[in-house]
Design a protein around this motif. Structure first.
Motif, mmCIF file in Angstrom:
data_model
loop_
_atom_site.group_PDB
_atom_site.id
_atom_site.type_symbol
_atom_site.label_atom_id
_atom_site.label_comp_id
_atom_site.label_asym_id
_atom_site.label_seq_id
_atom_site.Cartn_x
_atom_site.Cartn_y
_atom_site.Cartn_z
ATOM 1 N N GLN A 1 4.778 7.436 -6.799
ATOM 2 C CA GLN A 1 3.329 7.615 -6.338
ATOM 3 C C GLN A 1 2.942 6.108 -5.411
ATOM 4 O OE1 GLN A 1 2.829 11.075 -6.927
ATOM 5 N NE2 GLN A 1 0.361 10.171 -6.902
ATOM 6 N N SER A 2 2.406 6.224 -3.854
ATOM 7 C CA SER A 2 1.886 4.958 -3.496
ATOM 8 C C SER A 2 -0.051 4.462 -4.006
ATOM 9 C CB SER A 2 2.969 4.777 -2.763
ATOM 10 O OG SER A 2 1.747 5.506 -1.523
ATOM 11 N N CYS A 3 -0.451 4.201 -3.432
ATOM 12 C CA CYS A 3 -1.932 3.854 -2.625
ATOM 13 C C CYS A 3 -1.970 4.887 -2.449
ATOM 14 C CB CYS A 3 -2.424 2.348 -2.075
ATOM 15 S SG CYS A 3 -2.084 1.376 -3.634
ATOM 16 N N ASN A 4 -1.326 5.153 -1.414
ATOM 17 C CA ASN A 4 -1.358 6.101 -0.301
ATOM 18 C C ASN A 4 -1.533 7.971 -0.493
ATOM 19 O OD1 ASN A 4 -1.535 6.310 3.460
ATOM 20 N ND2 ASN A 4 0.074 7.485 2.688
ATOM 21 N N SER A 5 -0.728 7.850 -1.630
ATOM 22 C CA SER A 5 -0.209 8.605 -2.066
ATOM 23 C C SER A 5 -1.502 9.613 -2.534
ATOM 24 C CB SER A 5 0.499 9.011 -3.491
ATOM 25 O OG SER A 5 1.362 8.569 -3.507
ATOM 26 N N CYS A 6 -3.044 9.153 -2.998
ATOM 27 C CA CYS A 6 -4.106 9.849 -2.425
ATOM 28 C C CYS A 6 -5.104 9.261 -2.017
ATOM 29 C CB CYS A 6 -4.779 9.609 -4.656
ATOM 30 S SG CYS A 6 -3.310 10.018 -6.215
ATOM 31 N N HIS A 7 -4.875 8.119 -1.414
ATOM 32 C CA HIS A 7 -5.428 7.550 0.061
ATOM 33 C C HIS A 7 -4.856 7.262 1.153
ATOM 34 C CE1 HIS A 7 -8.509 6.323 -3.100
ATOM 35 N NE2 HIS A 7 -7.333 5.905 -4.031
ATOM 36 N N ASN A 8 -4.291 9.165 1.273
ATOM 37 C CA ASN A 8 -3.821 8.754 2.785
ATOM 38 C C ASN A 8 -4.392 8.587 4.552
ATOM 39 O OD1 ASN A 8 -1.459 9.564 4.584
ATOM 40 N ND2 ASN A 8 -2.407 12.304 4.076
ATOM 41 N N ILE A 9 -3.408 7.235 4.801
ATOM 42 C CA ILE A 9 -4.283 7.458 6.060
ATOM 43 C C ILE A 9 -3.186 7.426 7.461
ATOM 44 C CG2 ILE A 9 -5.878 5.036 4.835
ATOM 45 C CD1 ILE A 9 -3.377 3.197 5.534
ATOM 46 N N GLU A 10 -2.092 8.184 7.168
ATOM 47 C CA GLU A 10 -0.894 8.238 7.758
ATOM 48 C C GLU A 10 -1.809 9.376 8.834
ATOM 49 O OE1 GLU A 10 2.955 7.300 6.230
ATOM 50 O OE2 GLU A 10 2.070 8.664 5.185
ATOM 51 N N GLY A 11 -1.005 9.275 10.353
ATOM 52 C CA GLY A 11 -1.798 9.849 11.299
ATOM 53 C C GLY A 11 -3.069 10.260 11.356
ATOM 54 N N LYS A 12 -3.876 11.040 11.787
ATOM 55 C CA LYS A 12 -4.918 11.610 10.925
ATOM 56 C C LYS A 12 -5.658 11.566 9.960
ATOM 57 C CE LYS A 12 -5.207 13.471 16.257
ATOM 58 N NZ LYS A 12 -5.459 12.860 16.759
ATOM 59 N N SER A 13 -4.670 11.256 9.483
ATOM 60 C CA SER A 13 -5.379 11.306 7.754
ATOM 61 C C SER A 13 -6.642 10.603 7.657
ATOM 62 C CB SER A 13 -3.977 11.490 6.572
ATOM 63 O OG SER A 13 -3.158 12.700 6.368
ATOM 64 N N ALA A 14 -7.405 10.916 6.870
ATOM 65 C CA ALA A 14 -8.685 10.276 6.637
ATOM 66 C C ALA A 14 -8.974 9.592 5.236
ATOM 67 C CB ALA A 14 -10.370 11.310 6.522
ATOM 68 N N GLY A 15 -7.967 8.718 4.461
ATOM 69 C CA GLY A 15 -7.696 7.863 3.553
ATOM 70 C C GLY A 15 -7.729 8.865 2.670
ATOM 71 N N TYR B 1 0.528 -1.466 -0.122
ATOM 72 C CA TYR B 1 -0.262 -0.519 0.207
ATOM 73 C C TYR B 1 0.937 1.349 -0.458
ATOM 74 C CZ TYR B 1 -3.849 3.296 1.186
ATOM 75 O OH TYR B 1 -5.015 4.048 1.586
ATOM 76 N N PHE B 2 2.255 1.266 0.548
ATOM 77 C CA PHE B 2 3.023 2.326 0.663
ATOM 78 C C PHE B 2 4.294 2.338 -0.644
ATOM 79 C CE2 PHE B 2 0.953 2.511 5.094
ATOM 80 C CZ PHE B 2 0.429 3.830 4.913
ATOM 81 N N GLU B 3 4.188 1.405 -0.844
ATOM 82 C CA GLU B 3 5.632 0.879 -1.902
ATOM 83 C C GLU B 3 5.310 1.557 -3.167
ATOM 84 O OE1 GLU B 3 8.694 0.468 -3.016
ATOM 85 O OE2 GLU B 3 8.406 -1.254 -1.670
ATOM 86 N N LYS B 4 6.429 2.464 -3.405
ATOM 87 C CA LYS B 4 6.357 3.797 -4.747
ATOM 88 C C LYS B 4 6.938 3.322 -6.147
ATOM 89 C CE LYS B 4 6.335 7.974 -1.855
ATOM 90 N NZ LYS B 4 6.667 8.953 -1.921
ATOM 91 N N LYS B 5 7.383 2.050 -5.555
ATOM 92 C CA LYS B 5 8.009 0.637 -6.319
ATOM 93 C C LYS B 5 6.464 0.711 -7.424
ATOM 94 C CE LYS B 5 11.752 -1.021 -5.030
ATOM 95 N NZ LYS B 5 12.415 -2.349 -3.758
ATOM 96 N N LEU B 6 5.247 0.929 -7.427
ATOM 97 C CA LEU B 6 4.024 0.275 -7.962
ATOM 98 C C LEU B 6 4.802 1.501 -8.711
ATOM 99 C CD1 LEU B 6 1.708 -1.461 -5.405
ATOM 100 C CD2 LEU B 6 3.601 -2.771 -7.454
ATOM 101 N N SER B 7 4.878 2.329 -8.969
ATOM 102 C CA SER B 7 3.975 3.604 -9.503
ATOM 103 C C SER B 7 5.856 3.592 -10.925
ATOM 104 C CB SER B 7 3.855 5.187 -9.294
ATOM 105 O OG SER B 7 5.290 5.119 -8.554
#
Length: 328
Positions: free
Chosen positions: A74-88, A63-69
């Motif tokens: 970019q990773s999945c988390n780039s657009c759907h940030n779940i880190e800290g208090k971010s809401a996806g 999900y956090f892997e930038k090798k997938l771009s």
């Protein structure tokens, strides 16, 4: 003199009644409606019972892997940030891809996504696994040229071959694109949120203030549950945007997928879970604030003009749907 004596006494009596006498009949009635009409969100997503810890661990890393771009930005988390208090989400109208070009639609939250009837605004992916396959190969998003190139990167990595083998112990060749997407989906199935509204539904009458309870009543009275129903408050049906009053958009929605005329401007109804954390709003991301979103939805979908007071009440209620771990 009597006033000086009795005022503190009355305060004590009032506090005693609030603490020990339980909820009012009105609160009990509102809680009953919340339980009956909405209900609490389940603690686990469908399919999670089959997810092993090693599968989830692999999925989280991917999900956090930038090798997938393609350019490893970019990773999945780039657009759907779940880190800290971010809401996806990334809280942008539309999201930039690997090479800076923005997509056409607002990135929806990944939180609770596995409860939805389908994925993407137009429902083109049946489930989380199908959804995970799309952005990696999308030329605007992560821009990988082929599944083969994705797997080449996985096999050349120092850790992934072992992690895939541990996550899929019965597979002779575990490093597959299908398994990659399945692992990401397994991790995403862990992203279930818990809110004060759920606590209220489960019987904690103090979880919502009187003002928030009044906001829920306003939400019901306005007719919002005609679309935002069930324990997700949405995510379980499709509706035309601009059902009563036209909403100007060039995006034809599900029509692009089905080619049926009745599907023009039809989109999946968003879940209202965490909605106060996931702006900007609508499929085009053109609505900046939750207050504006509530008023526009009331006008375009229900044909009513909410007052500022009613809007504030409803927004106050919507705040109770936010994940308790993601609010300040």
């Amino acid at each position: 003199m009597l006033k000086q004596i009795f005022t503190p006494f009355l305060i004590v009596i009032t506090l005693f009644s609030l603490v020990f006498c339980g909820p009012s009949e009105e609160t009990k009635e509102i809680q009953g409606k919340a339980k009956q009409i909405i209900g609490a969100l389940p603690e686990k997503m469908p399919g999670s019972e089959n997810d092993s810890e090693k599968l989830i661990t692999l999925g989280k890393k991917l999900y956090f892997e930038k090798k997938l771009s393609l350019n490893e930005t970019q990773s999945c988390n780039s657009c759907h940030n779940i880190e800290g208090k971010s809401a996806g989400v990334d809280n942008l109208p539309t999201s930039p891809g690997a090479f800076g070009k923005n997509g056409d639609r607002n990135s929806p939250t990944v939180l609770n996504a596995g409860f939805h009837l389908a994925q993407f605004w137009d429902g083109r992916a049946a489930d989380l696994k199908a959804q995970a396959k799309g952005p990696i190969l999308n030329p605007v998003e992560m821009a990988m040229p082929s599944e083969k190139e994705v797997l080449k990167r996985m096999n050349e990595d120092s850790e992934y071959p072992r992690l895939f083998a541990e996550a899929f112990p019965n597979d002779k060749n575990p490093v597959t694109y299908d398994n990659l997407a399945g692992a990401i989906a397994a991790f995403e199935r862990t992203l279930v949120t818990s809110s004060r509204f759920d606590d209220f539904v489960k019987g904690d009458y103090k979880a919502l203030s009187k003002a928030e309870q009044a906001g829920f009543k306003s939400f019901l009275a306005a007719g919002c549950t005609s679309c935002h129903s069930g324990n997700l408050l949405g995510g379980n049906s499709y509706r035309k945007v601009g059902l009563v009053n036209e909403y100007k958009t060039e995006d034809l929605g599900r029509f692009n997928l089905t080619k049926k005329s009745e599907d023009k401007f039809v989109f999946k109804v968003p879940s209202l879970r965490n909605i106060t954390l996931t702006g900007p709003y609508f499929h085009d991301g053109k609505v900046a604030t939750i207050e504006e979103a509530v008023q526009k939805m009331a006008y375009h979908q229900l044909g009513i003009n909410l007052s500022e007071e009613e809007t504030k009440k409803i927004v106050l209620f919507l705040g109770t749907l936010a994940d308790k771990n993601r609010v300040n």
